[in-house]
Write an enzyme that holds these catalytic residues in place. Structure first.
Site, PDB file in Angstrom:
ATOM      1  CG  PHE A  36      -1.508   1.240   1.662  1.00 62.33           C
ATOM      2  CD1 PHE A  36      -2.115   2.100   0.752  1.00 62.33           C
ATOM      3  CD2 PHE A  36      -1.460   1.610   2.999  1.00 62.33           C
ATOM      4  CE1 PHE A  36      -2.644   3.316   1.173  1.00 62.33           C
ATOM      5  CE2 PHE A  36      -1.981   2.814   3.430  1.00 62.33           C
ATOM      6  CZ  PHE A  36      -2.569   3.673   2.522  1.00 62.33           C
ATOM      7  CB  VAL A  37       3.066   2.899   2.518  1.00 62.96           C
ATOM      8  CG1 VAL A  37       4.047   4.064   2.522  1.00 62.96           C
ATOM      9  CG2 VAL A  37       1.952   3.157   3.537  1.00 62.96           C
ATOM     10  CB  THR A  44       0.817  -8.151   3.049  1.00 58.27           C
ATOM     11  OG1 THR A  44       2.001  -7.371   3.212  1.00 58.27           O
ATOM     12  CG2 THR A  44       0.731  -9.193   4.160  1.00 58.27           C
ATOM     13  CB  SER A  51       6.953  -4.998   7.637  1.00 55.19           C
ATOM     14  OG  SER A  51       6.456  -5.642   8.807  1.00 55.19           O
ATOM     15  CE  LYS A  59      29.952  -2.024   6.697  1.00 58.53           C
ATOM     16  NZ  LYS A  59      30.257  -3.397   6.241  1.00 58.53           N
ATOM     17  CE1 TYR A  82       4.726  -3.704  11.459  1.00 61.67           C
ATOM     18  CE2 TYR A  82       3.619  -2.353  13.097  1.00 61.67           C
ATOM     19  CZ  TYR A  82       4.167  -2.492  11.836  1.00 61.67           C
ATOM     20  OH  TYR A  82       4.161  -1.428  10.960  1.00 61.67           O
ATOM     21  NE  ARG A 112      -3.028  -0.918   8.409  1.00 62.80           N
ATOM     22  CZ  ARG A 112      -2.134  -1.167   7.453  1.00 62.80           C
ATOM     23  NH1 ARG A 112      -2.523  -1.429   6.225  1.00 62.80           N
ATOM     24  NH2 ARG A 112      -0.857  -1.161   7.732  1.00 62.80           N
TER      25      ARG A 112
END
Ligand code: UDP
Length: 310
Positions: free
Chosen positions: A11-12, A35, A75, A105, A145, A186
């Site tokens: 989503f984001v 997901t 995540s 790095k 989480y 949600r």
């Protein structure tokens, strides 16, 4: 600029891919589609500056060529998702963050970690400022989480201090908008799906717990600004407009005139935070950032989206 976005098909993440492409970046989107979903990035796949790699960042990754920025957003992120995938959640927050930092790095890239208001747990300080250390139950249902993200912040700071990696940490508060999954559990997709289908609205507890909802493009703008800033400590990004869950249910019911939905009071899940609202002073002063989309407008746009996927 070449930017790697883990969780880029989520989503984001998918909104971030769009924004960084619009800013002229080449975007490498990594996602294992646990997901996330290809549909979220289908409209980007034929862009010459966009590429998609199906990969689980909890396993080591090799990326050819230079990389300027790594945004680590992979995540499971809804309570229902991380309850369904607790080990994958712990692994991507720990091993996944380690792998993404190792890449940063090796490439001398800037690293931005998607952290969360969940690091504050069920907060005893309100509103939540970045210097509050939180009230997290490590062995509760949300522990997988919350503790993964707390570890992710710790290893990010260690790579910053010990290896000199240029790092940023955004603590994301409740965010909503198009491309949320209707069934991610949600509150906002749940209520919108229920109201559109005329089903009972499942308010957990008495509905007097509060949240503060930020529209996704505002969040993405805050993240874009944070990446440019020279600041390695956490920054809250969220909309401080606080509302109870019951008020939210009523606002969403009012958006669908004639809906048959009534309110169904259900059990409150364990460790559900009672109040949540970001103190955004740091983002305002450091980044000149403020949310611009109010809830009335954001809910309208999101409901229009959910109508198309119902
Ligand atoms: N909630 C609810 N009904 C639902 C889903 C969630 O009342 O169908 C409540 C939940 O108990 C919490 C709030 O809405 O207090 C926000 O839940 P969500 O799962 O969206 O995310 P959280 O902010 O808890 O991580």
């Amino acid at each position: 600029m070449r930017t790697v976005i883990t969780g880029g098909a989520g989503f984001v993440g998918s909104h971030l891919c769009e924004r960084f492409l619009a800013e002229g970046h080449e975007v490498v989107c990594l996602d294992n589609l646990l997901t996330g979903n290809r549909r979220n990035i289908a409209h980007l796949l034929d862009r010459p500056k966009f590429s998609f790699l199906e990969h689980n960042i909890s396993e080591p990754v090799a990326i050819d060529g230079p990389v300027d920025n790594i945004l680590h957003f992979a995540s499971p992120a809804s309570p229902a998702d991380y309850l369904a995938h607790p080990i994958a959640t712990l692994k991507v927050g720990s091993l996944g963050t380690h792998n993404a930092l190792g890449l940063a790095k090796a490439k001398n890239a800037r690293f931005l970690l998607a952290s969360t208001s969940e690091v504050y747990g069920d907060p005893e300080v309100h509103p939540q400022r970045e210097d509050y250390w939180g009230n997290v139950n490590p062995i509760g249902p949300r522990g997988c989480y919350d503790e993964a993200k707390r570890f992710a912040e710790a290893i990010t700071m260690a790579y910053h201090r010990f290896h000199g990696v240029k790092s940023r940490i955004v603590r994301i508060f409740n965010t909503y908008g198009p491309r949320m999954r209707l069934n991610d559990g949600r509150v906002l997709p749940a209520f919108m799906g229920q109201v559109l289908r005329g089903e009972p609205i499942t308010v957990f507890g008495k509905g007097d717990q509060t949240r503060s909802f930020c529209y996704v493009t505002d969040l993405v703008d805050g993240i874009y600004r944070l990446l440019q800033a020279d600041f390695s400590e956490p920054v809250n990004i969220g909309n401080p407009s606080e509302i109870t869950v019951l008020e939210l249910a009523k606002e969403i019911i009012a958006m669908v005139p004639g809906t048959k939905s009534t309110i169904d009071y259900c059990d409150l899940p364990q460790d559900d935070p009672k109040r949540r609202k970001p103190d955004i002073t740091r983002a305002q002063t450091l980044l000149g950032w403020n949310p611009t989309i109010d809830r009335a407008e954001g809910l309208k746009r999101t409901l229009e989206y959910f109508k198309t996927v119902l």
